[in-house]
Design a protein around this motif. Structure first.
Motif: not given
Ligand code: ZN
Length: 429
Positions: A70-74, A223-225, A262-264, A313-315
């Motif tokens: 649910t969160h990965v940066h291509f 988005s990120h938080i 993402a994150h929190n 994974s937040d790659v």
């Molecule tokens: Zn991220």
């Protein structure tokens, strides 16, 4: 039709709201036609009902639902492993210089290919993908995902301040470029669009207003938080009227059941209450949080407030695309939190990276487990003979125990087969 026979495991229940032992289910066979699961049960029963169908035997290991990231940066697939920096330094020194290179369309095409090859080899068949700042790169990403049949939600990354100048867009171009991409890609096959401001640190109120306008088109939001304490302090300084970080999105109408943040890692209780009330989801990215020293994710507080949580994974900040590794790291983090942690069983871990992800992305009517009527997205985890994992599986006393050993030991080398809507992407070895 094909009858798949093996040890087939999924989580039709929710281990966070019920007994984790009841969340897990195991069957011996699935009947699949045109990429959709038509029946599940014992091999003997399904074989008796369908004696003429071809059988694919998956002996050894476990067949589990395709993983949902649910969160990965291509654009960061070539920027993994930048250790030793907190978030804002890592962005400036590692991630953003690489992301700038995606202005070159041919470069972006290569990166998109590498990204999806890596996802599939890791067993991930669905993902909410943090996109690129460049429109041609997004067209390359969506085309590559469509070609592979993957379940991908993604969007153009929007920022109008603070980042290096080549990554900025104006609210006006953000609106027209995003609207064009939505028209072209949203709801095409298994693709969907997500409006994606990088974070409110780099998005002004005008840009967040544009995001709200785009959400009116029925697309998703990500988005990120609350990732890092220095980031949170800067956001507070930029939005003096905001009650908390979440409010920077909330007051623009960006927190809904179609929102994944993402994150929190550092939420206050008021933010958790709003996330729960709005039905928004949080993507927990354990190896990234550890690599950047962001903090230990308060999973128990999320669950107690009723916030939906899945895994990412937040790659490239994360340490690779393989979600079982993220699940293991999530387990470690909860152990380290002591009495504040939430002890996780193998059922929790499997749920977080399959059905939990499908629910966060609103795809649980189509994927996430092996219920009849769902798409056959599946991963066969079967280690090479003689490996330490193979030895451990041989000595596992039941399926839960086997899953625990997989979470402890499995790597992408143990992915023996992947099916995307019934099509085998990798020939079983
Ligand atoms: Zn991220």
């Amino acid at each position: 039709m094909t009858l798949y026979a093996g040890t087939i495991v999924d989580t039709p229940g929710d281990p966070f709201t019920g007994d984790p032992g009841d969340a897990l289910a195991e069957v011996g066979a699935l009947l699949v036609r045109e990429g959709v699961i038509r029946a599940r049960g014992s091999f003997a029963a399904l074989r008796a009902e369908h004696p003429d169908e071809p059988v694919t035997r998956l002996d050894g290991g476990l067949l589990v639902p395709g993983f949902v990231d649910t969160h990965v940066h291509f654009p960061q697939i070539r920027a993994i492993g930048g250790l030793g920096m907190p978030l804002l330094d890592w962005l400036e020194r590692c991630a953003l210089p690489e992301e700038s290179k995606l202005a070159d369309r041919a470069y972006a095409r290569e990166v998109a290919g590498e990204f999806f090859d890596g996802l599939i080899a890791s067993g991930t068949t669905s993902a909410l993908v943090f996109g690129s700042h460049f429109v041609p790169a997004m067209n390359e990403l969506f085309a590559a995902a469509d070609h592979r049949g993957l379940n991908i939600t993604s969007g153009l990354v929007l920022s109008d301040r603070i980042l290096r100048p080549d990554l900025l867009n104006s609210p006006e171009t953000a609106l027209t470029d995003s609207a064009d991409l939505i028209l072209r890609w949203h709801d095409r096959g298994r693709l969907r669009y997500a409006v994606t401001p990088r974070f409110s640190l780099s998005a002004s109120d005008e840009m967040l207003d544009v995001c709200a306008q785009l959400l009116g088109k029925g697309v998703w939001f990500t988005s990120h938080i609350n990732e890092n304490v220095a980031e949170i302090a800067q956001v507070a300084g930029l939005f003096p009227g905001a009650r908390h970080y979440l409010d920077t999105y909330l007051r623009h109408g960006l927190v809904t059941e179609r929102s994944v943040l993402a994150h929190n890692v550092h939420p206050d209780d008021a933010e958790l209450a709003v996330l729960a009330e709005r039905g928004a989801s949080v993507s927990h990215c354990p190896t990234s949080n550890c690599a950047l020293g962001s903090g230990l994710f308060p999973l128990r507080r999320h669950i107690e407030h009723g916030v939906r949580v899945a895994l990412g994974s937040d790659v490239g900040a994360g340490a690779g695309l393989f979600l079982p590794k993220e699940a293991l790291q999530a387990y470690f983090i909860q152990q380290l939190l002591g009495p504040d942690g939430l002890p996780l069983t193998p059922a929790h871990l499997l749920y977080l990276m399959t059905r939990g992800g499908a629910r966060a992305l609103g795809l649980d009517d189509r994927i996430g487990d092996f219920a009849v009527g769902k798409d056959f997205d599946a991963v066969w985890l079967r280690p090479a003979a003689g490996s330490t994992l193979a030895v451990n599986l041989k000595h596992a006393c039941d399926t839960t125990d086997a899953l625990a050993r997989i979470f402890a030991l499995a790597t992408p080398a143990d992915v023996a087969g992947v099916w995307i809507r019934g099509v085998s992407d990798q020939a079983p070895r």
